[in-house]
Design an enzyme around this catalytic site. Structure first.
Site, PDB file in Angstrom:
ATOM      1  N   GLY A 198       0.513  -0.799  -0.363  1.00 48.19           N
ATOM      2  CA  GLY A 198      -0.129  -0.026   0.176  1.00 48.19           C
ATOM      3  C   GLY A 198       1.099   1.496   0.278  1.00 48.19           C
ATOM      4  O   GLY A 198       0.131   2.108  -0.239  1.00 48.19           O
ATOM      5  N   LEU A 244       3.607  -9.080 -16.361  1.00 47.18           N
ATOM      6  CA  LEU A 244       4.164  -9.659 -16.786  1.00 47.18           C
ATOM      7  C   LEU A 244       5.560  -9.416 -16.827  1.00 47.18           C
ATOM      8  O   LEU A 244       6.936  -9.971 -17.605  1.00 47.18           O
ATOM      9  CB  LEU A 244       4.365  -9.772 -18.641  1.00 47.18           C
ATOM     10  CG  LEU A 244       2.587 -10.507 -18.606  1.00 47.18           C
ATOM     11  CD1 LEU A 244       2.146 -10.348 -19.816  1.00 47.18           C
ATOM     12  CD2 LEU A 244       2.316 -11.961 -17.856  1.00 47.18           C
ATOM     13  N   GLY A 245       6.571  -8.798 -15.923  1.00 48.65           N
ATOM     14  CA  GLY A 245       7.252  -8.019 -15.624  1.00 48.65           C
ATOM     15  C   GLY A 245       8.613  -7.489 -16.636  1.00 48.65           C
ATOM     16  O   GLY A 245       7.855  -6.836 -17.713  1.00 48.65           O
ATOM     17  N   GLY A 254       6.330  -7.272 -19.918  1.00 43.08           N
ATOM     18  CA  GLY A 254       5.359  -6.467 -20.034  1.00 43.08           C
ATOM     19  C   GLY A 254       3.986  -6.213 -19.156  1.00 43.08           C
ATOM     20  O   GLY A 254       4.004  -6.956 -18.150  1.00 43.08           O
ATOM     21  N   THR A 306      12.049  -6.111  -6.665  1.00 42.53           N
ATOM     22  CA  THR A 306      11.380  -5.852  -5.674  1.00 42.53           C
ATOM     23  C   THR A 306      10.477  -4.573  -5.586  1.00 42.53           C
ATOM     24  O   THR A 306      11.173  -2.961  -6.264  1.00 42.53           O
ATOM     25  CB  THR A 306      11.913  -6.094  -3.899  1.00 42.53           C
ATOM     26  OG1 THR A 306      12.756  -6.641  -4.219  1.00 42.53           O
ATOM     27  CG2 THR A 306      11.181  -5.740  -3.013  1.00 42.53           C
ATOM     28  N   ASP A 344       4.501  -2.777  -7.424  1.00 41.55           N
ATOM     29  CA  ASP A 344       3.266  -1.256  -6.542  1.00 41.55           C
ATOM     30  C   ASP A 344       3.651  -0.299  -7.685  1.00 41.55           C
ATOM     31  O   ASP A 344       3.359   0.317  -8.065  1.00 41.55           O
ATOM     32  CB  ASP A 344       3.909  -1.561  -5.321  1.00 41.55           C
ATOM     33  CG  ASP A 344       3.933  -2.835  -4.535  1.00 41.55           C
ATOM     34  OD1 ASP A 344       2.671  -3.151  -4.788  1.00 41.55           O
ATOM     35  OD2 ASP A 344       4.763  -2.967  -3.846  1.00 41.55           O
ATOM     36  N   GLY A 396      15.888  -1.180  -3.544  1.00 42.30           N
ATOM     37  CA  GLY A 396      14.999  -0.717  -2.512  1.00 42.30           C
ATOM     38  C   GLY A 396      13.310  -0.889  -3.376  1.00 42.30           C
ATOM     39  O   GLY A 396      13.427  -1.339  -5.074  1.00 42.30           O
TER      40      GLY A 396
HETATM   41  O1  RIB Z   1       5.654  -5.539  -3.387  1.00 44.60           O
HETATM   42  C1  RIB Z   1       6.587  -5.444  -2.431  1.00 44.60           C
HETATM   43  C2  RIB Z   1       6.501  -5.183  -0.947  1.00 44.60           C
HETATM   44  O2  RIB Z   1       5.919  -6.671  -0.355  1.00 44.60           O
HETATM   45  C3  RIB Z   1       7.357  -4.964  -0.222  1.00 44.60           C
HETATM   46  O3  RIB Z   1       7.712  -3.518   0.022  1.00 44.60           O
HETATM   47  C4  RIB Z   1       6.844  -5.595   1.261  1.00 44.60           C
HETATM   48  O4  RIB Z   1       6.913  -4.824   2.369  1.00 44.60           O
HETATM   49  C5  RIB Z   1       6.053  -7.038   0.509  1.00 44.60           C
HETATM   50  O5  RIB Z   1       5.365  -5.892   1.402  1.00 44.60           O
END
Ligand code: RIB
Length: 310
Positions: free
Chosen positions: A47, A228-229, A232, A255, A259, A294
Site C-alpha cells: 500500500g 508480466l515483469g 510487459g 522488489t 507496486d 529497494g
Molecule cells: O511488493 C513489495 C512489498 O511487498 C515490499 O515492500 C514488502 O513490504 C512487501 O509488502
C-alpha cells in the site's frame, strides 16, 4: 491533472511495512548460512509503495493504514508525510507490531519475500468508517491484500456507492476470495502467479493470459491488468484488450516493481488518460524502478520521466 484541472485524489487502504533486505549472489539453500553482499532497512509495504509513486507523480494521496506503536510506526508516518501524503487516517496500535518484510534479492534482481502483516491485520470496520469521507472524496481507491479482505471490501463498497473508482491488487495472494470482490472493482491488477492462483488456468502465452483475464471479467471485474515483469503487461476489459511489450532494463532489484506499476497506473487513470496510455507509462516507470535497489527509494521522480507531458 483531472478534467477539472486539479491533481487526482487517490486514497490507499493498505499496509506500511519495514523492509529488511539482504542482497546475495543467490538464494540460500535450506540449512545453509550464505554470506551476502549488502543489507538495507527501508520503507515498504504494498500500500505504502503504491501511495508513494502516485504522490511522486503528482497525486494528492491519503493513506489509510494501521501501524504498531513501536520503533518503526512513527518513522514510517514521517516518511509518508515527506512525500506530502495525508496520514490522518493511519493510526497506531499497541496490540500488534508494524508490518515487516524479510526480503532476499539475488544477483539477477529476483526476490523472495516473507511478509508479516502485523498491525495491518488489526484494521477495523471503525477505522474504515473514520476514513469514509477520504474514500468518498477520492477519484480512486487503491487496495491490496495485506489487510483483512472483509475490511477492504467494506472500503470498496463505500467507494462504489460514492462513484470512486477502485483498483484491487490481490497481493500477496490468499485463499478464500469471493466473486463479489471482483464486482466491486473497476480494475483488478495481478501478476502471473496471482492470476494463476485465482483462475487455475495456465498463463504461459499471451492467448492463455487473455483467456484467464476473460475468466476474471466473467466473474465481475470491469477490467483486468496482468503485469508480466520484463515481458510487459496485458490489459483486458469488456470493450478492449491489448498487450504492451516490456521495456529493456538492467535489473538490480525487482522488489516493488509491481507496486510502482500499479501506483503509476492509478495516477494516470485517475487523471483521465486512456488505459493504453496508462499501461504504457506505468510499464516504463516500473522498468526504471528495477534499475535501483529497494522499493520506494528506487521510484523515479517526475523530473526523471521526460517522456511524460509537462
Ligand atoms: O511488493 C513489495 C512489498 O511487498 C515490499 O515492500 C514488502 O513490504 C512487501 O509488502
Amino acid at each position: 491533472m483531472t478534467d477539472s484541472g486539479n491533481p487526482p485524489k487517490i486514497c490507499v487502504l493498505g499496509a506500511c511495512n519495514v523492509d529488511l533486505t539482504c542482497y546475495a549472489e543467490r538464494m540460500p539453500k535450506w540449512g545453509e548460512t550464505l554470506r551476502g553482499n549488502s543489507f538495507d532497512l527501508t520503507y515498504g509495504g504494498k500500500g505504502a509503495n503504491q501511495a508513494v509513486i502516485a504522490a511522486k507523480l503528482g497525486a494528492r494521496v491519503s493513506m489509510v493504514s494501521k501501524l504498531g506503536a513501536d520503533l518503526f510506526g512513527q518513522s514510517i508516518l514521517d516518511n509518508l508525510k515527506g512525500f506530502g501524503i495525508d496520514v490522518t487516517h493511519s493510526t497506531t496500535t499497541d496490540k500488534g507490531r508494524t508490518g515487516a518484510a524479510q526480503i532476499m534479492v539475488d544477483d539477477k534482481g529476483r526476490n523472495a519475500i516473507v511478509v508479516v502483516t502485523g498491525a495491518s491485520d488489526l484494521m477495523s470496520e471503525a477505522d474504515v468508517l473514520a476514513s469514509k469521507t477520504q474514500i468518498e472524496e477520492a477519484d480512486l481507491l487503491l487496495v491490496q491484500w495485506e489487510m483483512p479482505l472483509a475490511i477492504s471490501m467494506q472500503a470498496m463498497r463505500i467507494a462504489q456507492e460514492a462513484g470512486t473508482k477502485v483498483i484491487f491488487n490481490p497481493a500477496p495472494i490468499g485463499l478464500d476470495i469471493s466473486d463479489e470482490i471482483f464486482s466491486l472493482c473497476d480494475t483488478v491488477c495481478v501478476n502471473e502467479t496471482e492470476i494463476m492462483a485465482l483462475t487455475r488456468m495456465p498463463v504461459d502465452t499471451v492467448p492463455q493470459i487473455e483467456q484467464a483475464s476473460l475468466e476474471l471479467l466473467g466473474r465481475g471485474a470491469k477490467s483486468v491488468i496482468v503485469t508480466l515483469g520484463k515481458k510487459g503487461a496485458f490489459y483486458a476489459s469488456r470493450e478492449d484488450s491489448f498487450f504492451v511489450e516490456g521495456e529493456a532494463a538492467n535489473t538490480v532489484d525487482s522488489t516493488g516493481a509491481g507496486d510502482c506499476f500499479i501506483g503509476s497506473f492509478a495516477y494516470f487513470i485517475a487523471q483521465g488518460s486512456t488505459p493504453k496510455t496508462c499501461v504504457s507509462y506505468a510499464n516504463k516507470i516500473a522498468a526504471l524502478s528495477v534499475q535501483k535497489k529497494g522499493t520506494q527509494i528506487s521510484y523515479p521522480s517526475r523530473e526523471e520521466l521526460p517522456f511524460l507531458p509537462q
